[in-house]
Design a protein around this motif. Structure first.
Motif, PDB file in Angstrom:
ATOM      1  N   GLU A 158       0.829  -1.206   0.000  1.00 19.81           N
ATOM      2  CA  GLU A 158       0.000   0.000   0.000  1.00 19.81           C
ATOM      3  C   GLU A 158       0.866   1.261   0.000  1.00 19.81           C
ATOM      4  OE1 GLU A 158      -2.856   0.099   3.183  1.00 19.81           O
ATOM      5  OE2 GLU A 158      -3.618   2.079   2.651  1.00 19.81           O
ATOM      6  N   ARG A 235      -1.546   5.694   6.022  1.00 18.78           N
ATOM      7  CA  ARG A 235      -2.729   5.669   5.156  1.00 18.78           C
ATOM      8  C   ARG A 235      -3.283   7.074   4.966  1.00 18.78           C
ATOM      9  NH1 ARG A 235      -6.531   1.078   6.415  1.00 18.78           N
ATOM     10  NH2 ARG A 235      -5.048  -0.010   5.083  1.00 18.78           N
ATOM     11  N   ASN A 238      -0.902   8.720   2.610  1.00 12.65           N
ATOM     12  CA  ASN A 238      -0.987   8.217   1.234  1.00 12.65           C
ATOM     13  C   ASN A 238      -2.226   8.749   0.528  1.00 12.65           C
ATOM     14  OD1 ASN A 238      -0.135   6.581  -0.991  1.00 12.65           O
ATOM     15  ND2 ASN A 238      -1.712   5.086  -0.458  1.00 12.65           N
ATOM     16  N   ARG A 239      -3.315   8.878   1.268  1.00 12.03           N
ATOM     17  CA  ARG A 239      -4.561   9.323   0.642  1.00 12.03           C
ATOM     18  C   ARG A 239      -4.610  10.842   0.470  1.00 12.03           C
ATOM     19  NH1 ARG A 239      -9.718   7.097   3.412  1.00 12.03           N
ATOM     20  NH2 ARG A 239     -10.618   7.348   1.339  1.00 12.03           N
ATOM     21  N   TYR A 240      -4.054  11.566   1.426  1.00 10.54           N
ATOM     22  CA  TYR A 240      -4.284  13.014   1.406  1.00 10.54           C
ATOM     23  C   TYR A 240      -3.031  13.861   1.236  1.00 10.54           C
ATOM     24  CZ  TYR A 240      -8.749  11.255   2.892  1.00 10.54           C
ATOM     25  OH  TYR A 240      -9.929  10.555   2.937  1.00 10.54           O
ATOM     26  N   ARG A 243       0.100  15.629  -4.073  1.00  8.31           N
ATOM     27  CA  ARG A 243       0.811  15.005  -5.179  1.00  8.31           C
ATOM     28  C   ARG A 243       0.933  15.958  -6.360  1.00  8.31           C
ATOM     29  NH1 ARG A 243       0.952   9.061  -4.815  1.00  8.31           N
ATOM     30  NH2 ARG A 243      -0.021   8.457  -2.868  1.00  8.31           N
TER      31      ARG A 243
ATOM     32  N   ASP B 317     -10.902  10.205  -4.857  1.00  7.09           N
ATOM     33  CA  ASP B 317     -12.228   9.842  -4.342  1.00  7.09           C
ATOM     34  C   ASP B 317     -12.136   9.163  -2.975  1.00  7.09           C
ATOM     35  OD1 ASP B 317     -13.469  10.799  -6.591  1.00  7.09           O
ATOM     36  OD2 ASP B 317     -13.558   8.850  -7.598  1.00  7.09           O
ATOM     37  N   ASP B 318     -13.135   9.436  -2.160  1.00  2.00           N
ATOM     38  CA  ASP B 318     -13.208   8.777  -0.862  1.00  2.00           C
ATOM     39  C   ASP B 318     -14.208   7.626  -0.968  1.00  2.00           C
ATOM     40  OD1 ASP B 318     -13.268   7.944   1.702  1.00  2.00           O
ATOM     41  OD2 ASP B 318     -14.229   9.740   2.517  1.00  2.00           O
ATOM     42  N   VAL B 319     -13.705   6.409  -0.992  1.00  7.68           N
ATOM     43  CA  VAL B 319     -14.604   5.258  -1.168  1.00  7.68           C
ATOM     44  C   VAL B 319     -15.568   5.093  -0.003  1.00  7.68           C
ATOM     45  CG1 VAL B 319     -13.117   3.957  -2.722  1.00  7.68           C
ATOM     46  CG2 VAL B 319     -12.834   3.692  -0.259  1.00  7.68           C
ATOM     47  N   MET B 320     -15.216   5.686   1.143  1.00  5.42           N
ATOM     48  CA  MET B 320     -16.112   5.551   2.281  1.00  5.42           C
ATOM     49  C   MET B 320     -17.454   6.251   2.002  1.00  5.42           C
ATOM     50  SD  MET B 320     -14.134   3.698   4.019  1.00  5.42           S
ATOM     51  CE  MET B 320     -14.909   3.481   5.626  1.00  5.42           C
ATOM     52  N   ARG B 343      -2.535   6.203  -4.466  1.00  3.96           N
ATOM     53  CA  ARG B 343      -3.741   6.324  -3.644  1.00  3.96           C
ATOM     54  C   ARG B 343      -4.701   5.166  -3.852  1.00  3.96           C
ATOM     55  NH1 ARG B 343      -5.107  12.563  -4.934  1.00  3.96           N
ATOM     56  NH2 ARG B 343      -3.992  12.021  -6.837  1.00  3.96           N
ATOM     57  N   SER B 346      -4.716   2.320  -1.311  1.00  4.89           N
ATOM     58  CA  SER B 346      -5.497   2.529  -0.083  1.00  4.89           C
ATOM     59  C   SER B 346      -6.989   2.351  -0.369  1.00  4.89           C
ATOM     60  CB  SER B 346      -5.235   3.931   0.486  1.00  4.89           C
ATOM     61  OG  SER B 346      -3.932   4.018   1.037  1.00  4.89           O
ATOM     62  N   ARG B 349      -7.827  -1.359  -0.565  1.00  6.45           N
ATOM     63  CA  ARG B 349      -7.838  -2.032   0.738  1.00  6.45           C
ATOM     64  C   ARG B 349      -9.075  -1.646   1.539  1.00  6.45           C
ATOM     65  NH1 ARG B 349      -2.666  -2.241   4.346  1.00  6.45           N
ATOM     66  NH2 ARG B 349      -3.923  -3.899   5.249  1.00  6.45           N
ATOM     67  N   LEU B 350      -9.442  -0.377   1.482  1.00 11.90           N
ATOM     68  CA  LEU B 350     -10.622   0.063   2.222  1.00 11.90           C
ATOM     69  C   LEU B 350     -11.872  -0.641   1.687  1.00 11.90           C
ATOM     70  CD1 LEU B 350      -9.824   3.859   2.643  1.00 11.90           C
ATOM     71  CD2 LEU B 350      -9.885   2.128   4.450  1.00 11.90           C
TER      72      LEU B 350
END
Lengths: 552, 429
Positions: A158, A235, A238-240, A243, B317-320, B343, B346, B349-350
């Protein structure tokens, strides 16, 4: 220290084969350079100014003699007879040929070493206190946890393409020798109110073009939850993490822009989900890894003191070496010895193949087969009997490794600079050599006392200039190499970022400018026992500004 | 006013007869649910004498319907779609049943040779475009054959799939033909006991695990407890071949030699999904990955959309945000616009670990050799690959990978050795 089992060995073997396959695909053109670059970086292979550079991982800076001998072998066989120890406790070779890389990796694998994740936008080598497991002032030995973090972060699926590189440093001692507040994550061992040992977690520190001091995100994370907590931070990052701009992609910018409270909340939400799951670290696993790091079989020694004053009279150079290059050990009768890679006029952090072999021999014979690399680009023999010090010193003298300047003004951190690096704007090694010669005399160094100079050849700050007591930054202005000087930085638990005092200097004028700063300090200090950084904190930057630029 | 007549004809090509419709509807309920023979007799002798075709696949359950036909009239026309893609066992079975039941009018329907030459010259249309394959091999020939009849008999049963749950004995199609379903109320057990009662021969493949048998390439074995038709067009979200829909139903035009980019279950296979295009309507698209932001904005329309749809997750995008609606999507595509943008790992995995999404998770975008294993570990099961060397490595099974892992990730990795903490390996290793 940690020893590979079959799993570790198979892992490195498979990874080496995978990288060889990637090199082969690059050579056939199946991968273009854009596609290959991150892959080679993730295996420590850079393309520098003149040649490839291979950076080899030294997990948390710990090696045995066999591994060290292998580094000498590589320097001799595939490079130009020397290697360069880095601020990440790694070693890099500046002249290997691409065709030799797979062979080098095989040689490394034979001694349980590799170049995995020494570069790339992934979790880099975990660094720690060079005196871990030996020092008297430690709450716990951080190495078992560092080893667990090494395993957890190796080829993490990940977190292999993060917004930017990610560095974790940890210390088991309240005295921070690992600069943890200047890492993406810093871990400080601590004791909870209930007496339980765990980790204080700092996040968002870093150097580079936007230096930031890390902020405390959690005051206490117990061992069992540490992996889950770190995975939660990673996490969120990585998401926020940004970039859109490479220069704003480190987690320090995310923390700075969103605020530590918001990041803490996001991490806590994630942690609430991850906590107690597969990353829950069982105590028996910690114990199992801990067994690799049990104390060596120390001897009971009658002689437990080093009489530095006496030795100074008998042999001033040896006395000086004892005074500066020893560190207190938890075991009576033992000390940790710093082997300076900063000979007067030398290139900081460089060691020849012969020197590397000698240090390996000394480690085997006098330090329970263990040695360390420090983030200040020196080497350490962690467990040396006091009675063996004369013999160790004698060998070091023979090979030009006996400089007694650890922590002194000539013990500088210095990046490779324009002589090697494709990013640099300015030369840093020749300047370090000049400064080293200027302050080379032992008497002068003794007069000055503890003073850390750090030199970076560009804004990326590999030479840690921001956290130097006196920092030097090479910049390029209109085709000229100029050097900016900063004052008052500190990499320890009293973390501070140095201030730029004014315009830059051309290279020839830098040593004299440093001397003016040093003289200003000596003139104003309360006593010879007040170090530079304390005096700076007391009197502020104005006197130093005046020393540099006059009373304008 | 010729102009006006044309316009009327164009707008309303067919006027339905409401009374006739009502009459057919009223037939439903006249017969005992299980009395398929009576239903068939009513159709052949009273409703459509001499005007009814019987179509049989000669599949696993066909013997029951054909046995009923033999009781009513052994000379009734029985059409068999000889697609050219049948199992040899099926062709043997046609002969067995003909002989044993004494059927005298079994007619094989072959696809049009010109269609085959034009749309399926290499014989792999079933793989590249199964809808079109069914169209030229089944729908077209059958359409032609039943033109001369007022209706046809099918062997469909309610229990077979969820879509058939409300099947009646008699139906009126939109072009005014009658469909007769004598077995509508038969369950799996009823079929089995009927076969036993009359000693009907089994399809030779039934014992091997084939529960619903069509053409060989598109039929696979179903597992215990699985929907019997799950073995048909497995993995393609395709449930019906088209011939059971209205004759006038729109069926995609054949499209031969489509490039295969979807790697799934160890092979490159036909991809039923299309990319979302600007101007698409979220409420009516079919087999399309709807961008997450579009879904969030048009949630009600998507939930009301009767077609299979997927979800497209972009890096930011936020999958949640789609937590409660994941069941709506038969596939989720995670976009990696550049392979260096991590990204999607993640997000995957979510979706899989945190939200328990069970459907297909596919990677789209810059999908390259050296990232595929990382994607797999994060729960991605299918890959839309355009990079030729990567395709080749996948086909040849030559991905350069490290197959033992230092950290537990995903749901399928297994602990290694006696120290399960952290260390994992691939499931099948």
């Amino acid at each position: 220290m940690y020893r590979y089992d079959e799993f570790d060995a198979a892992f490195v073997k498979e990874r080496t084969a995978q990288f060889s396959d990637q090199v082969a695909r690059r050579l056939t053109g199946e991968l273009n350079e854009d596609q290959f670059r991150p892959l080679r970086l993730m295996n420590g292979l850079y393309l520098q100014l003149h040649a490839y550079m291979l950076r080899i991982a030294v997990p948390y800076g710990t090696m045995n003699s066999k591994q060290m001998h292998m580094l000498a072998h590589i320097a001799r066989t595939y490079d130009r007879g020397y290697g360069h120890f880095t601020t990440r406790q790694n070693i890099q070779f500046n002249w290997p040929k691409l065709r030799d890389i797979p062979k080098i990796l095989e040689d490394l694998a034979s001694v349980e070493m590799h170049a995995i994740q020494t570069s790339g936008n992934c979790i880099r080598n975990i660094t720690t206190d060079q005196f871990a497991g030996a020092t008297a002032d430690e709450i716990i030995d951080p190495r078992p946890v560092a080893e667990i973090l090494r395993q957890w972060s190796s080829l993490h699926p990940e977190f292999s393409y993060l917004p930017r590189k990610f560095k974790i440093a940890m210390t088991g001692s309240p005295t921070d020798r690992a600069a943890i507040r200047f890492h993406d994550i810093g871990l400080q061992a601590t004791t909870s109110a209930l007496g339980e040992i765990g980790w204080q977690v700092w996040v968002g520190g870093g150097l580079g073009r936007t230096p930031m001091i890390g902020k405390m995100i959690s005051g206490f994370v117990p061992h069992e939850h540490l992996l889950a907590y770190l995975e939660s931070i990673l996490r969120v990052y990585n998401r926020y993490g940004r970039r859109d701009n490479k220069y704003k992609a480190r987690i320090k910018i995310l923390v700075h822009e969103e605020g530590i409270d918001s990041i803490r909340q996001q991490v806590d939400e994630e942690f609430a989900q991850v906590k107690g799951g597969v990353l829950h670290l069982p105590q028996d696993e910690l114990d199992r890894i801990g067994k690799y790091f049990v104390e060596p079989a120390y001897e009971l020694v009658n002689e437990t003191r080093v009489d530095v004053a006496r030795e100074k009279i008998l042999n001033p150079l040896y006395g000086r070496w004892l005074e500066h290059n020893l560190h207190g050990h938890r075991q009576p009768g033992y000390v940790s010895v710093t082997i300076s890679l900063k000979p007067i006029g030398g290139a900081p952090g460089d060691a020849t193949d012969a020197q590397i072999d000698v240090v390996a021999d000394l480690a085997e014979r006098y330090s329970h087969d263990e040695l360390r690399v420090t983030h200040e680009q020196n080497l350490v023999l962690p467990h040396v009997k006091i009675t063996d010090l004369p013999a160790v010193y004698a060998r070091l003298v023979e090979h030009g490794l006996a400089e007694g300047n650890a922590g002194q003004i000539t013990d500088m951190i210095c990046c490779p600079g324009l002589d090697f690096c494709a990013l640099a704007n300015a030369r840093s090694i020749p300047l370090a050599q000049e400064i080293s010669r200027k302050f080379g005399s032992p008497e002068r160094q003794a007069e000055i006392g503890d003073l850390k100079i750090k030199i970076s050849g560009c804004i990326n700050a590999c030479g840690h200039h921001h956290v130097a007591h006196i920092g030097i930054l090479g910049v390029e202005k209109k085709g000229t190499e100029l050097y900016q000087i900063t004052v008052g930085g500190d990499a320890t638990e009293q973390a501070a970022i140095g201030d730029i005092l004014g315009h830059g200097f051309i290279a020839e004028d830098v040593p004299a400018a440093i001397e003016r700063l040093v003289d200003a300090y000596i003139a104003r200090r309360q006593s010879p026992s007040e170090p530079f950084i304390d005096a700076f904190r007391r009197i502020g930057k104005e006197p130093f500004k005046e020393a540099l630029y006059g009373n304008a | 006013m010729a102009t006006l007549d044309l316009a009327v004809a164009g707008l309303r090509p067919h006027k339905r007869d409401a009374l006739r419709e009502l009459g057919i509807m009223s037939l439903n309920g006249m017969f005992d649910e299980m009395d398929g023979v009576a239903v068939l007799r009513q159709a052949t002798e009273h409703l459509l004498p001499g005007d009814l075709a019987i179509v049989s696949s000669f599949g696993a359950d066909s013997s029951v319907l054909l046995h009923m036909v033999a009781q009513v009239d052994k000379s009734l026309p029985v059409y068999f779609l000889e697609t050219g893609k049948h199992f040899p066992e099926t062709l043997d079975y046609v002969e067995t049943l003909k002989r044993q039941l004494g059927l005298t009018n079994v007619v094989a329907l072959h696809p049009d040779a010109k269609d085959i030459a034009r749309f399926d010259p290499t014989g792999d249309l079933w793989e590249t475009d199964p809808d079109s394959c069914c169209h030229i091999r089944k729908t077209e020939p059958l359409d032609e054959a039943v033109k001369g009849f007022g209706g046809w008999v099918t062997g469909r049963k309610r229990y077979q799939t969820a879509e058939r749950g409300v099947l009646p004995h008699f139906e009126l199609t939109s072009d005014d033909r009658i469909k007769v379903n004598p077995l509508a109320y038969f369950s799996d057990a009823d079929i089995v006991s009927y076969k036993l009662k009359y000693g009907l021969p089994e399809h030779p493949l039934y014992a091997k695990g084939y529960k619903s048998i069509g053409c060989a390439p598109c039929t696979s074995i179903v597992a215990e407890g699985e929907d019997p038709r799950a073995g048909r067009w497995r993995g393609l979200n395709k449930k019906e071949c088209g011939i059971h829909f209205d004759f006038n139903g729109a069926i995609a035009k054949p499209m031969a030699n489509q490039e295969l980019n979807l790697f799934k279950d160890g092979a490159f296979v036909a991809d039923p999904f299309h990319s979302w295009a600007e101007g698409d309507d979220a409420g009516s698209v079919s087999y399309t990955h709807i961008p997450l932001a579009v879904f969030v904005e048009n949630r009600d329309a998507v939930l009301a959309n009767p077609h299979p749809v997927g979800l497209l997750v972009s890096p930011a995008d936020d999958v949640m945000a789609v937590k409660g609606d994941l069941d709506r999507f038969s596939s989720i595509a995670i976009n990696f616009p550049a392979y260096t943008d991590g990204r999607g790992y993640s997000s995957a995995r979510l979706l899989v670990e945190r939200l328990g999404y069970k459907g297909e998770v596919r990677a789209v975008g810059d999908v390259l050799h050296d990232q595929i294993q990382l994607m797999r570990r994060c729960g991605i099961t299918a890959f839309v690959v355009k990079h030729e060397p990567t395709k080749k490595a996948l086909i040849d099974g030559k991905l350069a990978t490290v197959d033992i892992f230092y950290q537990p990730v995903g749901l399928t990795e297994i602990p290694v050795g006696t120290r399960p903490f952290l260390r994992r390996a691939v499931e099948n290793a």
